[in-house]
Design a protein around this motif. Structure first.
Motif, PDB file in Angstrom:
ATOM      1  N   GLN A  23       0.841  -1.202   0.000  1.00  0.00           N
ATOM      2  CA  GLN A  23       0.000   0.000   0.000  1.00  0.00           C
ATOM      3  C   GLN A  23       0.883   1.261   0.000  1.00  0.00           C
ATOM      4  OE1 GLN A  23      -3.540   0.238  -0.181  1.00  0.00           O
ATOM      5  NE2 GLN A  23      -2.873   2.333  -0.661  1.00  0.00           N
ATOM      6  N   LYS A  24       1.983   1.197   0.793  1.00  0.00           N
ATOM      7  CA  LYS A  24       2.918   2.337   0.811  1.00  0.00           C
ATOM      8  C   LYS A  24       3.531   2.554  -0.570  1.00  0.00           C
ATOM      9  CE  LYS A  24       4.320   2.251   5.663  1.00  0.00           C
ATOM     10  NZ  LYS A  24       5.399   1.852   6.609  1.00  0.00           N
ATOM     11  N   LYS A  25       3.868   1.442  -1.253  1.00  0.00           N
ATOM     12  CA  LYS A  25       4.430   1.543  -2.609  1.00  0.00           C
ATOM     13  C   LYS A  25       3.423   2.198  -3.555  1.00  0.00           C
ATOM     14  CE  LYS A  25       6.731  -1.173  -6.165  1.00  0.00           C
ATOM     15  NZ  LYS A  25       7.130  -2.517  -6.639  1.00  0.00           N
ATOM     16  N   LEU A  26       2.141   1.813  -3.383  1.00  0.00           N
ATOM     17  CA  LEU A  26       1.082   2.412  -4.201  1.00  0.00           C
ATOM     18  C   LEU A  26       0.969   3.911  -3.939  1.00  0.00           C
ATOM     19  CD1 LEU A  26      -1.940  -0.089  -4.114  1.00  0.00           C
ATOM     20  CD2 LEU A  26      -0.912   0.897  -6.163  1.00  0.00           C
ATOM     21  N   ASP A  27       1.014   4.287  -2.655  1.00  0.00           N
ATOM     22  CA  ASP A  27       0.848   5.699  -2.270  1.00  0.00           C
ATOM     23  C   ASP A  27       1.981   6.568  -2.799  1.00  0.00           C
ATOM     24  OD1 ASP A  27      -1.446   4.950  -0.973  1.00  0.00           O
ATOM     25  OD2 ASP A  27      -0.517   4.844   1.021  1.00  0.00           O
ATOM     26  N   LYS A  28       3.199   5.986  -2.846  1.00  0.00           N
ATOM     27  CA  LYS A  28       4.361   6.765  -3.275  1.00  0.00           C
ATOM     28  C   LYS A  28       4.543   6.778  -4.798  1.00  0.00           C
ATOM     29  CE  LYS A  28       7.126   6.126   0.910  1.00  0.00           C
ATOM     30  NZ  LYS A  28       8.343   5.476   1.465  1.00  0.00           N
ATOM     31  N   MET A  29       3.797   5.937  -5.493  1.00  0.00           N
ATOM     32  CA  MET A  29       4.001   5.770  -6.935  1.00  0.00           C
ATOM     33  C   MET A  29       3.669   7.048  -7.705  1.00  0.00           C
ATOM     34  SD  MET A  29       2.493   2.717  -9.310  1.00  0.00           S
ATOM     35  CE  MET A  29       3.318   1.411  -8.398  1.00  0.00           C
ATOM     36  N   ASP A  30       4.575   7.421  -8.601  1.00  0.00           N
ATOM     37  CA  ASP A  30       4.348   8.566  -9.487  1.00  0.00           C
ATOM     38  C   ASP A  30       3.542   8.060 -10.685  1.00  0.00           C
ATOM     39  OD1 ASP A  30       4.418  10.997 -10.687  1.00  0.00           O
ATOM     40  OD2 ASP A  30       6.566  10.985 -11.165  1.00  0.00           O
ATOM     41  N   VAL A  31       2.254   8.273 -10.632  1.00  0.00           N
ATOM     42  CA  VAL A  31       1.360   7.664 -11.621  1.00  0.00           C
ATOM     43  C   VAL A  31       1.488   8.360 -12.978  1.00  0.00           C
ATOM     44  CG1 VAL A  31      -1.058   7.119 -12.192  1.00  0.00           C
ATOM     45  CG2 VAL A  31      -0.261   7.003  -9.817  1.00  0.00           C
ATOM     46  N   ILE A  32       1.698   7.543 -14.001  1.00  0.00           N
ATOM     47  CA  ILE A  32       1.782   8.064 -15.377  1.00  0.00           C
ATOM     48  C   ILE A  32       0.375   8.364 -15.881  1.00  0.00           C
ATOM     49  CG2 ILE A  32       2.428   7.508 -17.764  1.00  0.00           C
ATOM     50  CD1 ILE A  32       4.518   5.537 -16.531  1.00  0.00           C
ATOM     51  N   GLU A  33       0.221   9.555 -16.450  1.00  0.00           N
ATOM     52  CA  GLU A  33      -1.083   9.913 -17.021  1.00  0.00           C
ATOM     53  C   GLU A  33      -0.928  10.156 -18.509  1.00  0.00           C
ATOM     54  OE1 GLU A  33      -3.168  13.043 -15.100  1.00  0.00           O
ATOM     55  OE2 GLU A  33      -2.828  12.252 -13.089  1.00  0.00           O
ATOM     56  N   LEU A  34      -1.802   9.553 -19.286  1.00  0.00           N
ATOM     57  CA  LEU A  34      -1.797   9.793 -20.733  1.00  0.00           C
ATOM     58  C   LEU A  34      -2.702  10.983 -21.026  1.00  0.00           C
ATOM     59  CD1 LEU A  34      -2.066   6.201 -22.255  1.00  0.00           C
ATOM     60  CD2 LEU A  34      -0.026   7.593 -21.962  1.00  0.00           C
ATOM     61  N   ALA A  35      -2.195  11.903 -21.832  1.00  0.00           N
ATOM     62  CA  ALA A  35      -3.008  13.067 -22.206  1.00  0.00           C
ATOM     63  C   ALA A  35      -4.173  12.618 -23.075  1.00  0.00           C
ATOM     64  CB  ALA A  35      -2.147  14.066 -22.977  1.00  0.00           C
ATOM     65  N   ALA A  36      -5.279  13.304 -22.903  1.00  0.00           N
ATOM     66  CA  ALA A  36      -6.461  12.979 -23.712  1.00  0.00           C
ATOM     67  C   ALA A  36      -6.157  13.257 -25.180  1.00  0.00           C
ATOM     68  CB  ALA A  36      -7.649  13.828 -23.256  1.00  0.00           C
ATOM     69  N   GLU A  37      -6.529  12.316 -26.036  1.00  0.00           N
ATOM     70  CA  GLU A  37      -6.314  12.483 -27.475  1.00  0.00           C
ATOM     71  C   GLU A  37      -7.225  13.586 -28.004  1.00  0.00           C
ATOM     72  OE1 GLU A  37      -4.463  10.850 -29.991  1.00  0.00           O
ATOM     73  OE2 GLU A  37      -3.241   9.962 -28.416  1.00  0.00           O
ATOM     74  N   ARG A  38      -6.650  14.497 -28.787  1.00  0.00           N
ATOM     75  CA  ARG A  38      -7.475  15.524 -29.435  1.00  0.00           C
ATOM     76  C   ARG A  38      -8.335  14.862 -30.496  1.00  0.00           C
ATOM     77  NH1 ARG A  38      -6.376  20.998 -28.823  1.00  0.00           N
ATOM     78  NH2 ARG A  38      -7.595  21.403 -30.694  1.00  0.00           N
TER      79      ARG A  38
END
Length: 518
Positions: free
Chosen positions: A293-308
């Motif tokens: 859970q700590k690993k999840l909390d610290k994770m820098d989540v990658i976000e994909l930009a919305a496609e135009r």
């Protein structure tokens, strides 16, 4: 050395964010292409760095004594100004210095000895500046540039509002040449230029020693003149070394890598969440669950930009017209004076034709004369039977305060709101664009609204006057495909061979019948 430094720039219009924490540096000698889809904020960026617009946040810093030359796609030349006036305005700062020198001379007689000494010193400095910048041969320099751009044939005393869009762009380019700025900012300079003058501008920029930033959707042109690409997308600005083709290759790889990393991370997140859910309640595995859970909390989540949304144009074909769509006999077009020799041509059902030739020779006037919007000076133009004409005008004058929804609803009152929104979305406009007033949209977005009105009407002949101006790469590709698939006839004015050569089966060279000196 940095000419321009932009740090932590953030800006938006209402609730529509344009930039978020953008930074940028321009170095001497860099030839930059500023690219991105319509509405990403390229012209807004120019307005901010030139001081025409104040950003919400951020710092804009120019190097000391940098002179900027800015070619704006929306520059207005006022009625009453001649070609000579516009070109000479490049030296406005020198004329101001001359006026200052004259004012000093007028006050010398009443000055004290000490004041006179200071004034004479200032006069000497001004005189040196005027001489160094060729102030006393300005008229000769203006004529030299005017000759290179073909304006001597038109006449330097011609009112600028009587000229075509391409000729006006050429005048503004001529003014920039005379100013000799340290940096050029060019906003879609090829939009109203013909092939000959696009080639001339290309040569000029290739040899340009100082820095420039160029906004353009003309990919072959960009590839020839730039060595750095800045890509504007989703409120950010990313730098790529090389031309546009190299940028596309690197961007595609970068995008694929990000998507792969996103999928791997999502898989890992899913597995971690599943482990935590199954083990947090059990005493023997609770510590392992908390660790994950700590690993999840610290994770820098990658976000994909919305496609135009990519535009999807499809022209509706109406009823079948007669064999001849129009036929001219000894047609002479023009306004106060003839723009053409007598023209005798005919267009048949199924033909797709490009009208080409230099700016100002009467291509737009010919289209409007065929439509009956401008009366012929001589001869006749006879339209065929059962015509359903779709006309795309090059320039729409005036400020449109309608929202995009109202603009389309006025044209198609029987549409439901869902149909209106759906039609605009298919043309590549987002919800925020759709609800905005037409006047606040970029040139490319406004063109998409006008194309939206055209594709939702049944037609059997399209008369298109430079439809690719302002359109981004995706929109051009979609329009090209739509015109290729269109079952009706097309009469197209265009200066981009890369666009029209795969669409049309015939090219009419308008220089053959013009009365203008090319």
């Amino acid at each position: 050395m940095s000419i321009l430094t932009v740090e932590h720039l953030t800006h938006g219009f209402g609730d529509r964010a344009i930039f978020s924490d953008v930074s940028f540096r321009l170095l001497r000698g860099e030839h930059i292409g500023l690219v991105g889809a319509n509405g990403e904020g390229k012209s807004t960026f120019f307005n901010i760095v030139t001081g025409h617009l104040t950003p919400d946040e951020g710092k804009i810093e120019w190097a000391k004594n940098v002179r900027i030359g800015y070619l704006d796609q929306h520059t207005v030349l006022e009625k009453g100004m001649t070609i000579r006036d516009v070109l000479k305005s490049a030296f406005a700062w020198l004329f101001e210095l001359e006026q200052k020198m004259n004012d000093i001379c007028d006050t010398l007689g009443s000055a004290s000895e000490d004041e006179m000494e200071l004034m004479m010193e200032e006069l000497g400095t001004i005189q040196d500046t005027l001489t160094m910048h060729d102030f006393y041969v300005i008229d000769a320099k203006v004529e030299e540039v005017a000759r290179a751009l073909g304006f001597l044939d038109i006449g330097l005393d011609k009112d600028v509002t009587d000229l075509s869009g391409g000729q006006r762009t050429k005048i503004l380019l001529g003014k920039l040449l005379l100013e000799k700025p340290d940096i050029l900012l060019l906003d879609e300079p090829t939009n109203y230029l013909d092939e000959e003058h696009i080639a001339w501008l290309k040569r000029y920029l290739q040899e340009y020693e100082s820095a420039f930033i160029l906004i353009s959707h003309d990919i072959p042109f960009l590839n020839e003149v730039v060595n750095i690409i800045y890509h504007m997308e989703n409120q950010s600005l990313d730098r790529y070394v090389g031309d546009y083709t190299h940028f596309e290759e690197v961007y595609a790889v970068k995008k694929a890598q990000l998507e792969a990393a996103y999928r791997r991370q999502q898989q890992e997140i899913s597995e971690l969440k599943d482990f935590v859910a199954r083990n947090k309640a059990r005493v023997s595995t609770r510590n392992m669950a908390m660790s994950r859970q700590k690993k999840l909390d610290k994770m820098d989540v990658i976000e994909l930009a919305a496609e135009r949304p990519k535009p999807q144009f499809h022209f509706k074909y109406g009823k079948t017209p007669g064999r001849f769509l129009f036929e001219t006999k000894d047609l002479v077009i023009g306004y106060d004076e003839p723009l053409s020799k007598p023209i005798t041509v005919a267009m048949e059902r199924g033909q797709k034709i490009a009208l080409v030739g230099a700016n100002g020779i009467g291509k737009t006037t010919l289209l409007k004369s065929i439509l009956g919007l401008i009366p012929a000076l001589e001869g006749t133009c006879e339209l065929g039977e059962n015509l359903q004409i779709g006309y795309f005008e090059q320039e729409v004058k005036g400020i449109n305060t309608n929202t995009c929804i109202d603009e389309l609803w006025t044209e198609f009152p029987s549409f439901t709101q869902y149909e209106v929104r759906s039609a605009l979305a298919k043309c590549g406009l987002t919800t925020k664009h759709i609800e905005s007033q037409v006047r606040v949209l970029s040139g490319g977005e406004q063109a998409k609204v006008r194309l939206c009105k055209l594709i939702n009407r049944e037609t059997n002949i399209l008369l298109l006057d430079e439809p690719t101006n302002h359109l981004d790469v995706d929109a051009k590709d979609s329009l090209k495909q739509a015109l290729t698939e269109y079952r009706g006839s097309v009469l197209l004015i265009c200066h981009e061979p890369e666009f029209y050569r795969d669409v049309v089966s015939e090219v009419w060279d308008c220089t053959q019948w013009t009365t203008k000196i090319i």
